[in-house]
Scaffold this active site. Structure first.
Site, PDB file in Angstrom:
ATOM      1  N   SER A  79      -5.806  54.403 -14.543  1.00 15.80           N
ATOM      2  CA  SER A  79      -7.093  54.201 -15.202  1.00 15.80           C
ATOM      3  C   SER A  79      -7.610  52.773 -14.986  1.00 15.80           C
ATOM      4  O   SER A  79      -7.641  52.286 -13.862  1.00 15.80           O
ATOM      5  CB  SER A  79      -6.957  54.534 -16.692  1.00 15.80           C
ATOM      6  OG  SER A  79      -8.215  54.651 -17.293  1.00 15.80           O
TER       7      SER A  79
ATOM      8  N   ASP B  16      -8.621  65.645 -14.288  1.00 19.12           N
ATOM      9  CA  ASP B  16      -9.166  64.446 -14.912  1.00 19.12           C
ATOM     10  C   ASP B  16     -10.690  64.469 -14.815  1.00 19.12           C
ATOM     11  O   ASP B  16     -11.243  64.834 -13.774  1.00 19.12           O
ATOM     12  CB  ASP B  16      -8.613  63.210 -14.189  1.00 19.12           C
ATOM     13  CG  ASP B  16      -9.019  61.902 -14.861  1.00 19.12           C
ATOM     14  OD1 ASP B  16      -9.578  61.941 -15.971  1.00 19.12           O
ATOM     15  OD2 ASP B  16      -8.744  60.850 -14.271  1.00 19.12           O
TER      16      ASP B  16
ATOM     17  N   HIS C 147      -5.661  62.965 -16.493  1.00 21.88           N
ATOM     18  CA  HIS C 147      -5.743  61.519 -16.306  1.00 21.88           C
ATOM     19  C   HIS C 147      -4.365  60.873 -16.281  1.00 21.88           C
ATOM     20  O   HIS C 147      -4.126  59.921 -15.556  1.00 21.88           O
ATOM     21  CB  HIS C 147      -6.584  60.935 -17.452  1.00 21.88           C
ATOM     22  CG  HIS C 147      -7.028  59.532 -17.240  1.00 21.88           C
ATOM     23  ND1 HIS C 147      -7.888  59.169 -16.228  1.00 21.88           N
ATOM     24  CD2 HIS C 147      -6.755  58.384 -17.922  1.00 21.88           C
ATOM     25  CE1 HIS C 147      -8.130  57.866 -16.298  1.00 21.88           C
ATOM     26  NE2 HIS C 147      -7.437  57.365 -17.320  1.00 21.88           N
TER      27      HIS C 147
END
Length: 452
Positions: A167, A371, A431
């Protein structure tokens, strides 16, 4: 002030024994990791800015740690904790119930978790002006920590060193990797820097935002009217980024997320096959100075600090570590980390990835199929914008199917690799790839670190 590192010593079998004897997990001070060795410490990276790290030596039964790579893990947010979330929720030796993790990366590498930027996890600042406000400060802080670490751990100077990230940690990893490469070339940091892996990473935020609508539409999570609404706000985000209005772009990004939630009945940005829990009245209260950041911080920082993990880190783990200041709670400054990075949040760093590729350093991009916040379409879009001379050849290649279980015919991922760039498409993962597909994540790490 730098504090002496601490190590663990008790065998793992002692923890369940103590529990059977009626002692709480909070009473256990030093439980270890499969006969492995741990260390942790603080490094003062700037005046009033103290960064916490936690090292686990590899525990492969067939190899000494010196025969395996060292992997540093960087969390997202910004404000997420590597020593907490990455460690106990994703790749560390124990899960948050303190049970052994079958897919821990510790079997294939030593692991270094760092709480960065300062204020994340157990890292902390003494004054409000000591928070990082941009990627340059984040990277320079990490150079101070890594110099201290490798100077004190000469046994790791000749071990291949990789940075893995997730991320916003991916954006930080890119900037950190470039500065580390320069420091190694200049001889100011002694380590064998071998590569960086950018997982579901915030390299080009606007490429993610503009692909949200088409991605959700293709997955039957938006219809025509919803797609039009999402596309309209995405265009506003794009315009703000193009004009260099990054703080405004961050605010518009937040509005874009709200438009998506309204049109998808609360799709989960971290895995589209699940649903986000609605914000409680307390959580959505305007508790921050910048009230428009409240729902954003709730979604992207507190998501990394679930109650069970906070209780673990502020209870048993805090007692185990012994060096956490009394007025520092795990995650207590995370909101301020997020708020201070607002102006830097939407800035793209594609050019940094280009610079990394030009150095010859191995760069890996990997992304979870499910994601949304950093959807694969957006990742592919910024990769196509690279100016790397070898990109046309990379694009012409066909991908290769990967199987996490050699006896299974079920495809777990696809990979494409050329020269020093690799891209992994991880199937059935959101994610947090290692959380959703632990076996495939471990296999990918072994491939990236040239163990497979």
């Amino acid at each position: 002030m730098e504090l002496a590192p601490r190590s663990s010593a008790l065998p793992r079998w002692l923890l369940p024994l103590l529990l059977l004897l009626g002692l709480s997990a909070g009473a256990v001070i030093d439980w270890p990791t499969d006969e492995g060795k741990e260390e942790w410490d603080y490094v003062t990276v700037r005046k009033d800015a103290h960064m916490f790290w936690w090292l686990y030596y590899a525990t492969n039964p067939c190899k000494n740690f010196s025969e395996l790579p060292l992997v540093m893990w960087l969390q997202g947010g910004p404000g997420g904790s590597s020593t907490g979330f990455g460690n106990f929720e994703e790749i560390g030796p124990l899960d948050r119930d303190l049970k052994p993790r079958r897919t821990t990366w510790l079997q294939a590498a030593s692991l270094l978790f760092v709480d960065n930027p300062v204020g994340s996890g157990f890292s902390y600042v003494n004054k409000s002006n000591a928070y990082a406000r941009n990627l340059a400060t984040v990277a320079s802080d990490m150079m101070v920590l890594l110099k201290s670490f490798f100077d004190c751990h000469k046994e790791f100077q000749t071990v291949p060193f990789y940075i893995f990230s997730e991320s916003y940690g991916g954006k930080m990893a890119a900037g950190i990797a470039l500065e580390l490469y320069k420091a190694v070339q200049q001889g100011t940091i002694k380590c064998t820097f071998s590569g960086v892996a950018l997982g579901d990473s915030w390299i080009s935020p606007v490429d993610s935002v503009v692909s949200w609508g088409p991605y959700l539409y293709s997955m039957s999570l938006l219809e025509d009217e919803g797609l039009a609404e999402v596309s309209k706000i995405a265009e506003q985000v794009l315009a703000a980024v193009d004009q260099g209005l990054y703080t405004e772009a961050t605010q518009l990004w937040g509005k874009a997320e709200m438009v998506i939630e309204q049109n998808t009945d609360g799709v989960n940005f971290y895995n589209i096959l699940t649903k986000s829990a609605p914000l409680s009245a307390m959580e959505s209260s305007l508790e921050f100075t910048q009230s428009h950041l409240a729902p954003l911080c709730q979604r992207h920082v507190r998501h990394l600090q679930p109650d069970a993990l906070s209780q673990l880190m502020n209870g048993p783990i805090r007692k185990k570590l012994k060096i956490i200041p009394e007025d520092c709670s795990w995650g207590g400054q995370a909101t301020n980390v997020f708020v201070n990075m607002e102006g830097d949040f939407m800035k793209p760093v594609i050019s940094i990835v280009d610079e990394l590729l030009e150095t010859g350093l191995n760069v890996t991009v990997y992304n979870g199929q499910l994601d949304l916040i950093v959807d694969t379409m957006g990742q592919e879009a910024w990769v196509r914008k690279l100016k790397w001379p070898e990109l046309p050849k990379f694009n012409q290649l066909k991908w290769k199917a990967l199987y996490s279980d050699p006896e299974s015919s079920e495809t777990s991922a696809f990979v494409k690799s050329h020269k020093n760039l690799a891209f992994y498409w991880i199937l059935r993962a959101g994610h947090m790839v290692p959380s959703d597909q632990g076996d495939m994540a471990l296999k990918m790490m072994r491939m990236v670190t040239q163990q497979e």
